[in-house]
Design an enzyme around this catalytic site. Structure first.
Site, PDB file in Angstrom:
ATOM      1  N   ASP A 343       8.039 -11.583 -20.224  1.00 56.99           N
ATOM      2  CA  ASP A 343       7.541 -12.705 -21.130  1.00 56.99           C
ATOM      3  C   ASP A 343       6.390 -13.324 -20.720  1.00 56.99           C
ATOM      4  O   ASP A 343       5.562 -12.545 -20.110  1.00 56.99           O
ATOM      5  CB  ASP A 343       8.777 -14.021 -20.956  1.00 56.99           C
ATOM      6  CG  ASP A 343       8.655 -14.634 -19.539  1.00 56.99           C
ATOM      7  OD1 ASP A 343       8.197 -15.558 -19.299  1.00 56.99           O
ATOM      8  OD2 ASP A 343       9.026 -13.787 -18.699  1.00 56.99           O
ATOM      9  N   HIS A 670      12.619  -4.390 -20.304  1.00 60.06           N
ATOM     10  CA  HIS A 670      12.484  -5.649 -21.390  1.00 60.06           C
ATOM     11  C   HIS A 670      11.104  -6.168 -21.197  1.00 60.06           C
ATOM     12  O   HIS A 670      10.686  -6.679 -19.981  1.00 60.06           O
ATOM     13  CB  HIS A 670      13.496  -6.769 -20.707  1.00 60.06           C
ATOM     14  CG  HIS A 670      13.236  -7.972 -21.407  1.00 60.06           C
ATOM     15  ND1 HIS A 670      13.996  -8.090 -22.752  1.00 60.06           N
ATOM     16  CD2 HIS A 670      12.679  -8.931 -21.151  1.00 60.06           C
ATOM     17  CE1 HIS A 670      13.778  -9.506 -23.201  1.00 60.06           C
ATOM     18  NE2 HIS A 670      12.981 -10.019 -22.302  1.00 60.06           N
ATOM     19  N   ASP A 718      19.290   1.289 -20.054  1.00 61.00           N
ATOM     20  CA  ASP A 718      17.916   1.119 -20.314  1.00 61.00           C
ATOM     21  C   ASP A 718      17.782   0.756 -21.734  1.00 61.00           C
ATOM     22  O   ASP A 718      17.296   1.711 -22.593  1.00 61.00           O
ATOM     23  CB  ASP A 718      17.413   2.677 -20.109  1.00 61.00           C
ATOM     24  CG  ASP A 718      15.993   2.720 -20.274  1.00 61.00           C
ATOM     25  OD1 ASP A 718      15.278   1.661 -20.196  1.00 61.00           O
ATOM     26  OD2 ASP A 718      15.394   4.034 -20.628  1.00 61.00           O
ATOM     27  N   GLU A 727      14.705  -5.367 -16.814  1.00 63.33           N
ATOM     28  CA  GLU A 727      13.366  -6.322 -17.045  1.00 63.33           C
ATOM     29  C   GLU A 727      12.528  -5.825 -15.969  1.00 63.33           C
ATOM     30  O   GLU A 727      12.659  -5.119 -14.980  1.00 63.33           O
ATOM     31  CB  GLU A 727      13.568  -7.881 -16.865  1.00 63.33           C
ATOM     32  CG  GLU A 727      12.235  -8.376 -17.264  1.00 63.33           C
ATOM     33  CD  GLU A 727      12.659 -10.069 -17.369  1.00 63.33           C
ATOM     34  OE1 GLU A 727      11.679 -10.792 -17.920  1.00 63.33           O
ATOM     35  OE2 GLU A 727      13.611 -10.389 -16.842  1.00 63.33           O
TER      36      GLU A 727
END
Length: 747
Positions: A343, A670, A718, A727
């Site tokens: 993020d 991620h 995955d 992540e």
């Protein structure tokens, strides 16, 4: 748990845009089918769209003209609300979809229809003109009558046409059994073994007695042969396995394979050069994680991008970030630093342990018997600062350190000298989303004792390492560390709110004693002052058993102090006992490694794999490697080196968890901008990126849909949507960098 929610459905912008309600009609739902009118035979009712989407009924399908120029997936949406879900029940979510022209991606979700817009299941298939049917199963984690099925179709620069049909959400269906492709039953380190190092493999077989094995060269000739050792049932995978030890073969080679029980392993090398590349790639990762600077494509081909969060629209930016309401009445310039994970948040606590481990990688190279500091010298990492006569690793870490200094509460303010815990978006964003395209408001979160001590520890450590290259910066770091230390002593119990997890991870911590110990240790190592020596010696943490099964991480930082006290030259009274405690911890991890048929120093209680288990494997290996640096005993060298086998392919999934390393490696970690799985115009994560790895708690919807009942090593997928197992983060890569450098040094 690292962060409670990273893939929430961010519909604030969608609601602000307004919804276009299609005509209402009776629901007509039966006991199993939860979607009303998913076949669109005569009407679009009761589906709604955002006001910028024009829907129509075309040949019994819902079709919509989607505008171009939107930023986010949810900027253009089609959905249906008031859907009922039952906690623990399995559902099959299925639909037909096509897109004109080819290549557009739809984000199909089942989630909460109002705040906080949780997503319980989501997929993002790439559509074709000819169309495809899709079907998925998942288990609902909630009881609700306020669920929503939605298709998010925004985020395209150009207009396009989306059509869907046969939308269904069937309750009571049996869960779909997820069967990962694990390839050949001979599991090896798919990258490389050291010529003079340990060479072990694992064979999955039901055979009760030993079996012959052969090591074959690339040309098919036999290089070595021997017998397997039956190991019974491996608790970490529930597999029946044998071990193979071919350490006696020491010749270099490329493309070798192991053959046993009619199976041929994936190829591997016997050579140290792969670790020379990995030691650099694991640190090169950080340049493409940088915030506040354009990433140059000439330095990272395929990864060039605009600067993120510099107050350039649509970013609201990090140059003048206010606090959350009620926290403070000032704004700070907190530009720079590394994005923490997949993020756009930036966190002092996770930044601190990452800085420590990267600087420890460099500091080990200065002091260890096999250290090679020149490997991280000026020009080694191909970053903008290369050529300034400073080691590149120090240049890279400085980008994060300068950000962390900016997070310190200014003088004259309440809690002056403390550090804000984190800065991130006001609400969660979806995937994919480039840093420069993030439209969310940024907020400073409250100062915490743990963040303040992370700043004190990492700044104090950095002060001694930067002093030969920039005395002024080193002095600034030490001043900030002293100020933070004093502030933490004055406010020892300002702990992070475990519920502060909207828009970014909470990073909760209920005990700061380990952080105090770590900070005091670093201040002592840098200054030698009695006040810090006394604090270290008087701390209960100093003599506590800190090398537990799950090792150390951002929430358990005592080892960051203990390891440096043991390996960085100093005159601490009783230092021999400190060194002995590290060796004792290494003995425990070495015993675990030997007991594990897959050869890793990690065996969590109850076989419950933690979030980021791969970096815990590596951090336990760091303890073993440190014991080698202390004692010179080859058993510790070999144990640390062998630990790398697990993350590079010798595991139950037969998968290298490091992108770009191994015949079959993770590539869909991620991330909002390494998002090739969702947008073919975006890249996979760069080579040398470590996936988090098996996580028994499977917190994300995709993992919950596919991995129910998983055993240990199999709690991983995955997929970019599996943020709890897949992540990437700055602290996980720091562990990889430390260990890759150690193994390369042994070559």
């Amino acid at each position: 748990m690292k962060r409670p929610r990273t893939a929430l459905l961010s519909l604030t912008a969608l609601l602000a845009a307004g919804l276009t309600a299609l005509p209402a009609a009776p629901a007509g739902a039966d006991e199993v089918e939860q979607v009303r009118n998913g076949t669109f035979d005569t009407t679009l009712d009761p589906w709604w769209t955002t006001s910028n989407v024009t829907p129509n009924l075309t040949d019994g399908r819902l079709c919509a003209d989607v505008p171009g120029g939107t930023q986010n997936r949810w900027d253009a949406t089609i959905g249906q609300n008031d859907i009922t879900l039952t906690k623990g029940e399995s559902y099959r979510f299925s639909f037909y979809a096509d897109g004109v022209p080819d290549g557009h991606v739809v984000r199909a979700i089942v989630g909460l229809s109002d705040a906080p817009y949780d997503t319980w299941f989501e997929v993002s298939p790439q559509l074709s003109v000819s169309g495809n049917s899709y079907a998925y199963t998942f288990t609902s984690p909630v009881d609700t009558a306020r669920a929503q099925v939605a298709f998010q179709v925004g985020g395209s620069a150009d207009p396009w046409r989306f059509c869907t049909d046969d939308v269904s959400l069937l309750g009571g269906v049996p869960p779909e059994r997820y069967e990962p492709d694990t390839g050949p039953r001979v599991r090896v380190n798919q990258v490389a073994y050291l010529p003079a190092g340990p060479k072990n493999a694992t064979l999955v077989t039901d055979a009760a007695t030993r079996l012959p094995w052969q090591l074959k060269r690339a040309d098919g000739t036999v290089a070595a042969r021997g017998w397997t050792v039956p190991r019974g049932t491996d608790a970490s995978s529930a597999q029946t396995v044998h071990s193979i030890d071919f350490s006696g073969y020491k010749a270099r080679g490329k493309g070798l394979t192991l053959v046993a029980d009619g199976e041929t392993s994936r190829p591997f090398d016997i050579d140290a050069r792969a670790y020379e590349r990995l030691r650099l790639d694991a640190v090169k990762f950080y340049y493409t994680q940088r915030s506040g600077i354009a990433i140059r494509d000439d330095l990272r081909p395929g990864y060039g991008r605009a600067a993120g969060h510099l107050n350039v629209a649509p970013n609201q930016g990090d140059a003048d970030v206010p606090c959350q309401p009620g926290v403070c009445d000032y704004s700070l310039d907190v530009t720079g630093g590394w994005y923490d994970a997949g993020d756009h948040g930036k966190y002092v606590v996770n930044g601190g342990i990452s800085v420590w481990e990267l600087l420890s990688t460099y500091e080990r190279a200065l002091h260890a018997r096999t250290g090679q500091p020149a490997r991280f010298g000026d020009g080694s990492l191909a970053i903008p600062e290369s050529g300034n006569k400073v080691p590149d690793l120090l240049d890279e870490v400085r980008w994060q350190l300068e950000f962390m200094l900016k997070m310190q509460v200014p003088g004259g303010q309440p809690l002056a000298g403390m550090a804000h815990h984190k800065v991130h978006d006001e609400a969660w964003t979806g995937l994919p989303l480039m840093p420069s395209a993030d439209p969310q408001k940024r907020e400073l979160h409250p100062p915490t004792t743990t963040a303040t001590l992370n700043l004190a520890a990492s700044a104090a450590q950095a002060a001694r390492l930067y002093k030969p290259y920039d005395r002024k910066f080193a002095a600034e770091l030490l001043t900030a560390a002293r100020t933070a230390w004093a502030a933490a002593l004055a406010h020892p119990d300002l702990l992070p709110d475990p519920n502060d997890g909207v828009g970014g991870g909470a990073y909760p911590d209920t005990d700061a004693s380990d952080d105090f110990y770590w900070a005091a240790s670093q201040l002592y190592l840098t200054t030698g002052e009695k006040q810090f020596e006394r604090y270290v010696l008087d701390s209960p943490v100093h003599t506590a058993d800190i090398f537990g099964a799950t090792g150390f991480d951002w929430a358990r930082t005592a080892a960051a102090g203990r390891l440096d006290l043991a390996t960085v030259p100093n005159r601490l009274p009783g230092r021999d006992k400190v060194r002995q405690s590290v060796v004792k911890g290494a003995d425990r991890y070495l015993a675990t490694l030997k007991a594990q048929p897959y050869g890793m120093p990690y065996a969590p209680d109850g076989n419950v794999y933690d979030w980021g288990s791969n970096h815990q494997v590596l951090n336990n290996a760091v303890v073993i490697a440190s014991a080698y640096d202390i004692t010179g005993a080859s058993k510790y060298r070999d144990g640390a080196v062998q630990s790398m086998d697990y993350v590079l392919g010798r595991n139950a999934l037969n998968l290298s968890y490091v992108t770009g390393y191994g015949d079959v490696s993770a590539e869909n970690q991620h991330s909002r901008w390494y998002a090739h799985q969702l947008d073919p115009n975006l890249p996979h994560p760069p080579a040398g990126s470590l996936a988090g790895g098996p996580n028994s708690s499977i917190q994300d919807p995709l993992a919950q849909a596919k991995l129910q009942g998983c055993v240990g090593q199999f709690c991983y997928i995955d997929d970019i949507q599996s943020w709890s197992t897949n992540e990437l983060t700055i602290n996980w890569n720091a562990a990889l960098a430390w260990m890759a450098a150690f193994v390369a040094d042994q070559g």
